[in-house]
Design a protein around this motif. Structure first.
Motif, mmCIF file in Angstrom:
data_model
loop_
_atom_site.group_PDB
_atom_site.id
_atom_site.type_symbol
_atom_site.label_atom_id
_atom_site.label_comp_id
_atom_site.label_asym_id
_atom_site.label_seq_id
_atom_site.Cartn_x
_atom_site.Cartn_y
_atom_site.Cartn_z
ATOM 1 N N UNK A 520 -17.910 0.763 75.578
ATOM 2 C CA UNK A 520 -16.996 -0.116 74.867
ATOM 3 C C UNK A 520 -16.385 -1.051 75.896
ATOM 4 N N UNK A 521 -16.863 -2.278 75.892
ATOM 5 C CA UNK A 521 -16.414 -3.264 76.862
ATOM 6 C C UNK A 521 -15.880 -4.464 76.125
ATOM 7 N N UNK A 522 -14.739 -4.915 76.543
ATOM 8 C CA UNK A 522 -14.094 -6.057 75.905
ATOM 9 C C UNK A 522 -13.826 -5.774 74.436
ATOM 10 N N UNK A 523 -13.679 -4.523 74.115
ATOM 11 C CA UNK A 523 -13.411 -4.177 72.727
ATOM 12 C C UNK A 523 -14.619 -4.249 71.834
ATOM 13 N N UNK A 712 -18.271 -4.901 61.567
ATOM 14 C CA UNK A 712 -19.647 -4.402 61.485
ATOM 15 C C UNK A 712 -20.371 -4.507 62.818
ATOM 16 N N UNK A 713 -19.627 -4.916 63.865
ATOM 17 C CA UNK A 713 -20.226 -5.176 65.179
ATOM 18 C C UNK A 713 -21.222 -6.331 65.130
ATOM 19 N N UNK A 714 -21.045 -7.252 64.184
ATOM 20 C CA UNK A 714 -21.877 -8.443 64.115
ATOM 21 C C UNK A 714 -21.278 -9.504 65.039
ATOM 22 N N UNK A 715 -22.140 -10.188 65.763
ATOM 23 C CA UNK A 715 -21.709 -11.285 66.628
ATOM 24 C C UNK A 715 -22.336 -12.570 66.093
ATOM 25 N N UNK A 716 -21.506 -13.556 65.729
ATOM 26 C CA UNK A 716 -22.021 -14.762 65.093
ATOM 27 C C UNK A 716 -22.704 -15.688 66.086
ATOM 28 N N UNK A 717 -22.063 -15.974 67.206
ATOM 29 C CA UNK A 717 -22.597 -16.748 68.325
ATOM 30 C C UNK A 717 -22.651 -18.265 68.100
ATOM 31 N N UNK A 773 -20.397 -11.309 72.763
ATOM 32 C CA UNK A 773 -19.669 -10.202 72.158
ATOM 33 C C UNK A 773 -18.700 -10.781 71.138
ATOM 34 N N UNK A 774 -17.970 -9.906 70.472
ATOM 35 C CA UNK A 774 -16.910 -10.389 69.595
ATOM 36 C C UNK A 774 -15.893 -11.205 70.388
ATOM 37 N N UNK A 775 -15.689 -10.860 71.659
ATOM 38 C CA UNK A 775 -14.756 -11.619 72.492
ATOM 39 C C UNK A 775 -15.226 -13.053 72.690
ATOM 40 N N UNK A 776 -16.527 -13.280 72.771
ATOM 41 C CA UNK A 776 -17.024 -14.653 72.884
ATOM 42 C C UNK A 776 -16.898 -15.382 71.554
#
Length: 862
Positions: A520-523, A712-717, A773-776
């Motif tokens: 678990x990095x950057x949440x 959902x741990x989806x990353x849109x990007x 990531x979600x953080x990005x």
């Protein structure tokens, strides 16, 4: 029959039943043919228990591979991995514990196996009853061999120890099988059906298929019972395998389910091959209305296009002998990497149990020398028996013995010459493949949605690509695996980047270690073992990056979306296009009849509904087609009021289409650019206005939609106003059409004229490290919020060139307070600008989550 004809017959039979008869020799763990660099592990207890010591019957080092930590129940994460360098048909595995001359007593009582054909998608092996766990060792001495039923076709294999209580384990392993000469990597086919006999039902499904099953009707991207080496019995209601259901050996279809009167199966191969024949094992119990196919029409694809003229073959129908049989189809030496065959019904049912392909001179394509020797030895033995059988009345005297020996020696010389030719052809063909690969590389686009790559312009290249191969403004991040872990070194032309801080050094060190734990990095979870599924968008645009753990959960569910009649679609406008397809704005008549009750349209049922139609080109490659079907599955699961919903599909014929919601006010970027903030200027210009409260309301909806995706741990990007659609009363729904539109081509930075990246919305770690990531996504939300409060009148960092934007990300990395932030918009209060700045924090752990952003925006709204 002369001796040479007898030899050819025996050799042909050996190869036709290759998986069953000769595919059980060790692949090189115990013999040393598998090199140390091809053996890896999730962790190791010490250097002397590293992966390379996990060889069956070896005692080097401390005697086995041992993971760093003890194995816990219900936590299967440690593994020993073997790379066979090419596809193999694996029928048997062997395991052993650690003895080490009496110094050790560790062994795995149970284990699981995962395998992969391409190194990206991992498949859990299950036996024919669906059980994953294999019984292992009971002591540290004995070798335990286990047949794999069904066998697997793979390049990569992982042994994963399993325990029912916490314990230390060590393993030594071996794989048994042979090189997969067919070269078949997947077949796509309709799902098998159920036949109801007077006494009991017969299930004719492909129960061991290891690919995806879409809508419970289409099998894609996998292999199964048609390649497991087991031919069905004459009576299809029986089975070679005990403790399974009636009909297990066959995959079958009923003609009432296929209005076109044929079943289409597409076969994908590892490379272009010269095909001679296809053998289809069919049932022919005509008393039960089961017959072999009456005709087959095969199309061939060598590069990207299918040949216009198909091959047609009609076998002789047999209504006297009900025995199952192989039907041999002459493929006339067609060169192809994919074959699409349409098998036409001769009666109510058509049942297949095995399909094999012969290319070149049967066994003379891509095999190890040991395979040839093995086959040669077996064939020569059979030839001797064959020769003596042909001369039963002759007494074997010295003269006949000399003749036999002379003939066998002559055959050996012929076969040696053939093997030399084969090896020469392999070298020559690899040279051609390298040349063609280089040509393909020039045509590839490294976009945000490129499957299983992060800013990678080389398709299926290894990590050994040299750093000097790129001359763009900054170096590409080479393949990191699908988990977006940080790379072992920063590949950037900005000179200060190379280990310019203690943090970068630590990053490099931590990233170089092999790990299988979920970090678990950057949440945001990073899935080191389970993969990230990255789907190539229809138009070359971004689709969501999804942990394979989530994708696996989705694959077990039915997709509640219906087929929509194409004739009810009226095309209004092309919204965008790309490499693999197009996006059209359409009107759909009668859409209300196909919708779930949760979809509420505020128009009458006799009025058409405005929809967006993503259409896949009929000539799209295999990856694009499979990703399209996966995207349908994913989209069907997204149920949030602020995410564009999938309404219906058209997948029963080409071109494949997915029909999604479309909002009548278009995308948010164009919507806001046509409006003005409330005030004196708007009154003078008589322009339509949007209040500050409505701006906040729209931003809050975007945050809500992203909160749902992140859950959902989806990353849109590719979050931006161009990818948000506006409906009535300022309703917002997040989509992914932006990159396909020429209107927004200026928002994407092009590498070497081809790759496109939305760098002005991307975080510094996404640009420099290839880390999404979600953080990005939070970073991109801050830029999107900035766009909204500027009414999309200005592009982010409009005062900077693309190269300067990239250089500015270097300032974020160095963190020497010289980075440039987007300025505070005129209409933006300090509270909102603080939210933006928090989204752009250098340390990803310090950025807010979407839950926190959503809560903060709700508090700001009046």
């Amino acid at each position: 029959m002369d001796i040479f004809s007898c030899f050819l017959q025996v050799a042909y039979e050996e190869i036709s039943y290759f998986p069953q008869r000769v595919c059980r020799y060790p692949l090189g763990m115990s013999g040393g043919q598998i090199q140390d660099e091809d053996i890896s592990a999730s962790s190791q207890w010490s250097e002397t228990t590293a992966a390379r010591y996990g060889r069956l019957d070896f005692e080097e080092g401390d005697g086995a591979w041992c993971p760093e930590m003890s194995v816990e129940p219900d936590n299967v994460k440690e593994f020993l991995q073997i790379d066979l360098r090419s596809l193999h048909f694996i029928t048997l595995v062997g395991t052993q514990g650690r003895h080490a001359g009496g110094m050790g007593n560790e062994f795995a009582q149970m284990y699981k196996i995962k395998y992969s054909r391409d190194g990206s998608r991992w498949i859990s092996w299950r036996n024919r009853q669906g059980k994953q766990v294999i019984e292992g060792n009971r002591n540290a001495y004995d070798i335990v061999l286990k047949d794999l039923e069904p066998p697997i076709i793979a390049r990569f294999v992982r042994f994963m120890p399993v325990t029912d209580h916490s314990m230390n384990v060590c393993m030594r392993v071996e794989l048994y099988g042979c090189e997969w000469l067919d070269g078949l990597v997947s077949y796509n086919a309709p799902v098998g059906e159920q036949m109801t006999l007077p006494t009991y039902p017969v299930y004719l499904n492909d129960s061991v298929y290891d690919g995806a099953i879409i809508y419970r009707c289409v099998m894609t991207e996998g292999l199964g019972q048609l390649t497991d080496g087991v031919c069905g019995l004459d009576d299809f209601a029986l089975s070679h395998v005990y403790n399974v259901w009636p009909g297990y050996d066959y995959v079958g279809w009923n003609n009432e389910s296929f209005p076109s009167e044929y079943v289409e199966i597409m076969f994908e191969f590892d490379r272009i091959r010269n095909f001679t024949t296809m053998k289809v094992h069919c049932n022919n119990m005509f008393s039960w209305h089961v017959k072999t196919f009456r005709q087959v029409v095969c199309y061939f694809r060598s590069e990207s296009d299918w040949e216009a003229t198909p091959l047609t073959f009609s076998p002789v129908m047999d209504e006297k002998n009900p025995s199952a049989r192989f039907v041999t189809v002459n493929l006339a030496n067609h060169m192809a990497s994919a074959i699409k065959c349409q098998f036409y019904f001769a009666d109510a049912w058509m049942l297949f149990s095995e399909i094999t392909f012969q290319s070149g001179l049967i066994w003379l394509i891509q095999g190890r020398t040991s395979s040839y020797v093995h086959i040669l030895s077996a064939s020569l033995k059979s030839v001797s028996a064959c020769f003596l059988e042909e001369n039963p009345t002759h007494k074997v005297d010295d003269s006949n013995t000399r003749i036999l020996i002379g003939c066998l020696v002559a055959i050996i010389f012929i076969l040696v010459a053939i093997i030399v030719i084969i090896l020469w052809r392999q070298v020559w063909q690899k040279m051609l493949e390298k040349a063609s690969r280089r040509m393909l590389d020039d045509e590839l686009t490294a976009s945000l949605s490129t499957q299983s790559e992060t800013f990678v312009y080389n398709h299926n290249q290894s990590n050994t690509t040299s750093e000097q191969e790129s001359n763009s403004t900054y170096e590409r991040i080479f393949p990191l695996g699908p988990d977006y872990q940080e790379p072992s070194r920063l590949l950037s032309k900005l000179p200060e980047f190379a280990q310019s801080s203690e943090e970068s050094a630590a990053t490099s060190t931590s990233a170089s270690k092999s790990t299988t734990t979920t970090v678990v990095q950057d949440g945001v979870p990073h899935y080191a073992e389970a993969d990230i599924v990255n789907l190539q968008g229809v138009t070359g645009s971004n689709t969501y990056a999804i942990p394979a753990v989530t994708m696996d959960l989705l694959s077990g569910k039915d997709v509640a979306v219906e087929e929509f009649p194409r004739k009810l679609l009226t095309f209004k406008e092309k919204l965008g296009e790309g490499q693999f397809g197009e996006v059209h704005l359409c009107e759909a008549e009668g859409m209300q009849e196909f919708m779930n009750k949760e979809f509420l349209f505020d128009i009458s049922e006799d009025q058409p509904v405005l929809v967006a139609v993503k259409m896949l080109r009929s000539d799209a490659n295999k990856n694009a087609r499979n990703d399209f079907l996966k995207e349908i599955k994913i989209m069907s699961r997204l149920k949030d009021p602020n995410i564009i919903r999938l309404l219906a599909v058209c997948i029963y014929s080409d071109p494949l289409c997915m029909i999604t919601e479309y909002m009548e006010n278009g995308d948010l970027n164009q919507f806001l650019s046509r409006h003005e903030p409330e005030g004196q200027l708007a009154l003078l210009s008589n322009a339509p206005t949007v209040s500050f409260n409505n701006l906040c309301y729209m931003a809050t909806q975007i945050a809500s939609g992203m909160k749902y995706l992140s859950s959902l741990n989806f990353v849109h990007r590719d979050l931006a106003t161009r990818n948000c659609l506006v409906g009535k009363n300022y309703t917002i729904k997040i989509a992914d059409f932006g990159m396909s539109r020429n209107l927004y081509s200026g928002d994407y930075y092009r590498i070497q004229g081809r790759a496109v990246l939305p760098i002005r919305w991307m975080s510094w770690e996404s640009i420099l490290l290839g880390k999404f990531t979600t953080a990005s996504d939070v970073w991109a939300f801050g830029v999107t919020l900035w766009e909204i409060l500027n009414f999309c009148k200005e592009q982010p960092y409009s005062q900077l060139t693309d190269e300067q934007v990239i250089e500015n990300t270097g300032e974020f990395f160095r963190d020497q307070k010289r980075q440039i932030y987007l300025p505070q918009p005129v209409l933006c209060p300090d509270s909102l600008y603080k939210i933006m700045l928090s989204c752009w924090r250098r340390n990803t752990k310090e950025r807010p989550s979407f839950q926190e952003i959503h809560r903060a925006l709700l508090e700001i709204q009046p």
